[in-house]
Design an enzyme around this catalytic site. Structure first.
Site, PDB file in Angstrom:
ATOM      1  N   LYS A   1       0.847  -1.201   0.000  1.00 47.02           N
ATOM      2  CA  LYS A   1       0.000   0.000   0.000  1.00 47.02           C
ATOM      3  C   LYS A   1       0.879   1.247   0.000  1.00 47.02           C
ATOM      4  O   LYS A   1       2.096   1.168   0.226  1.00 47.02           O
ATOM      5  CB  LYS A   1      -0.894  -0.019   1.248  1.00 47.02           C
ATOM      6  CG  LYS A   1      -0.096   0.074   2.551  1.00 47.02           C
ATOM      7  CD  LYS A   1      -0.957  -0.230   3.773  1.00 47.02           C
ATOM      8  CE  LYS A   1      -0.118  -0.147   5.032  1.00 47.02           C
ATOM      9  NZ  LYS A   1      -0.820  -0.758   6.185  1.00 47.02           N
TER      10      LYS A   1
ATOM     11  N   TYR B   1      16.041  30.333   5.688  1.00 43.25           N
ATOM     12  CA  TYR B   1      14.875  31.045   6.245  1.00 43.25           C
ATOM     13  C   TYR B   1      14.980  31.193   7.751  1.00 43.25           C
ATOM     14  O   TYR B   1      15.371  30.262   8.457  1.00 43.25           O
ATOM     15  CB  TYR B   1      13.600  30.254   5.955  1.00 43.25           C
ATOM     16  CG  TYR B   1      13.144  30.322   4.525  1.00 43.25           C
ATOM     17  CD1 TYR B   1      12.870  31.547   3.907  1.00 43.25           C
ATOM     18  CD2 TYR B   1      12.958  29.161   3.790  1.00 43.25           C
ATOM     19  CE1 TYR B   1      12.437  31.597   2.595  1.00 43.25           C
ATOM     20  CE2 TYR B   1      12.507  29.195   2.485  1.00 43.25           C
ATOM     21  CZ  TYR B   1      12.258  30.427   1.890  1.00 43.25           C
ATOM     22  OH  TYR B   1      11.818  30.463   0.601  1.00 43.25           O
TER      23      TYR B   1
HETATM   24  C1  LIG Z   1      -0.038  -1.759   6.817  1.00 42.95           C
HETATM   25  C2  LIG Z   1      -0.652  -2.984   7.316  1.00 42.95           C
HETATM   26  C3  LIG Z   1       0.126  -4.133   7.558  1.00 42.95           C
HETATM   27  C4  LIG Z   1       1.628  -4.160   7.439  1.00 42.95           C
HETATM   28  O1  LIG Z   1       2.211  -3.728   8.649  1.00 42.95           O
HETATM   29  P1  LIG Z   1       3.798  -3.680   8.859  1.00 42.95           P
HETATM   30  O2  LIG Z   1       3.967  -3.303  10.282  1.00 42.95           O
HETATM   31  O3  LIG Z   1       4.297  -2.605   7.919  1.00 42.95           O
HETATM   32  O4  LIG Z   1       4.328  -5.002   8.493  1.00 42.95           O
HETATM   33  C5  LIG Z   1      -0.547  -5.283   7.937  1.00 42.95           C
HETATM   34  N1  LIG Z   1      -1.885  -5.291   8.102  1.00 42.95           N
HETATM   35  C6  LIG Z   1      -2.657  -4.203   7.900  1.00 42.95           C
HETATM   36  C7  LIG Z   1      -4.124  -4.284   8.109  1.00 42.95           C
HETATM   37  C8  LIG Z   1      -2.054  -3.008   7.511  1.00 42.95           C
HETATM   38  O5  LIG Z   1      -2.826  -1.931   7.341  1.00 42.95           O
END
Ligand SMILES: *Cc1c(COP(=O)(O)O)cnc(C)c1O
Length: 375
Positions: free
Chosen positions: A33, A268
């Site tokens: 994702k 800045y």
């Molecule tokens: C993002 C996510 C993961 C992955 O988690 P990590 O700690 O990055 O391995 C797993 N399950 C869900 C539902 C997530 O949203």
């Protein structure tokens, strides 16, 4: 090119095999994702195609992009979707996409729009985010029991407190609740085969009993430890720690050199002042590109294998660094914002400490438009 991300294919494959060995009896979901946590959805899909059993994404839009690169691997959409988007799932291209649903209403919405799409039910076991618990969950199971022809495929939950602690009491309680929900689910499922999954990276590493049918691996797929605590817990669990290799490097170039006299201010707000003659290198990446403004005057970049400290505030599209101590610096020289150069390394963990955040945020906020190159 003035700004690019290098994606190390070998590191990626190494991390996949670390988890394959760690949980040989559970399916391996690559969670890609949010532009694969900044690593590039397309580039990651190209590398991971044929490597991952499942892909996990946040939205149907991400799933559809992924479908351009891989038509086979099942994709689970784990975020909340607008039911108006469910109609996209009817298209041929959406084959293999499944949704996580948290309410009976959303199950009914999906059935009305795209009745063939498999779905996973989310159980809230203590995160208090998505998912159902208690009476509402029981009602949903009853409904699923009464409708045995629905494409109900999975049961899932998510841990709230694995990464932040070395004491796993809260996670154990969540696991207990999940197993309870699973028992009810199995009774309602009849002869449907339900895939149960709760573990993300940290749990997959340090809570073997949570691995179940599938592990959803995000941050550690990219070569990061979920936290220091997870690493500490792992070191008491394993003789040899899993060898995770960082996948991403962020590179840029010096676009301008500015020799300034002692007592000049930089940037800045005149927040930084130099007290000797100083050679300032300008790098074309700022907070718009994802280099956090809280790194102002704190972090380093690498030039010719040496550290150069950021001078003054991070600007929208630029940073300035002190390269006075580095011999032979030229316009166009490579600058490393994250990654290795010769013997030196700047890790996303180091930037996260300076920015008072976590490695997840440092990498996932690197701007999507910066080109990702597989090396
Ligand atoms: C993002 C996510 C993961 C992955 O988690 P990590 O700690 O990055 O391995 C797993 N399950 C869900 C539902 C997530 O949203």
């Amino acid at each position: 090119m003035l700004n690019w991300i290098e994606i190390n294919k070998n590191a990626y494959l190494n991390n996949v095999s670390v988890f394959r060995k760690l949980h040989p009896d559970s399916l391996f979901m690559a969670v890609i994702k949010s532009n694969a946590y900044g690593h590039g959805l397309k580039e990651s899909a190209e590398i991971l195609r044929g490597q991952a059993d499942w892909f996990g994404v946040n939205s149907i839009a991400e799933a559809l992009i992924l479908r351009d690169f891989d038509q086979k691997t099942p994709i689970l959409v784990m975020g909340m979707e607008d039911p108006l988007h469910y109609s996209l799932l009817k298209e041929k291209k959406s084959q293999g996409i499944r949704l996580v649903l948290s309410t009976k209403d959303s199950v009914e919405d999906l059935l009305k729009t795209s009745p063939e799409t498999p779905f996973h039910i989310k159980v809230d076991t203590g995160m208090s985010r998505l998912g159902l618990h208690g009476r509402e969950l029981e009602d949903l199971f009853q409904y699923l029991k009464n409708n045995p022809d629905l494409p109900w495929e999975g049961l899932m939950s998510h841990f709230a407190n694995v990464e932040d602690v070395t004491d796993q009491n809260f996670a154990q309680e969540q696991l207990r609740r999940f197993l309870e929900a699973k028992k009810l689910a199995m009774e309602s499922a009849g002869n449907r085969n339900i895939i149960s999954h709760i573990a993300a990276s940290a749990a997959a590493i340090i809570l073997p009993e949570s691995r179940m049918d599938m592990c959803r691996i995000g941050i550690s797929l990219y070569g990061f430890w979920p936290s220091r605590q997870t690493r500490i817990s792992a070191s008491s669990l394993y003789k040899n720690l899993p060898e995770l290799m960082p996948v991403l490097s962020w590179k840029s170039r010096i676009v301008h050199l500015n020799q300034i006299p002692a007592n000049s201010f930089v940037g800045y707000g005149c927040t930084e002042r130099v007290f000797r003659d100083t050679l300032v290198a300008v790098i074309p990446a700022g907070y718009f590109e994802g280099y956090d403004r809280s790194l102002s005057s704190r972090s380093h970049i690498l030039v010719k294998g040496m550290r150069a400290r950021i001078l003054g505030r991070v600007c929208m599209n630029m940073i300035m660094a002190d390269v006075s101590h580095i011999d032979g610096v030229k316009h166009g020289d490579e600058a490393v914002l994250i990654g290795r150069q010769n013997e030196e390394e700047i890790s996303a963990d180091e930037l996260a400490d300076h920015a008072r955040t976590i490695n997840y945020e440092i990498v996932s906020r690197i701007q999507c438009d910066i080109p990702r190159k597989i090396v």
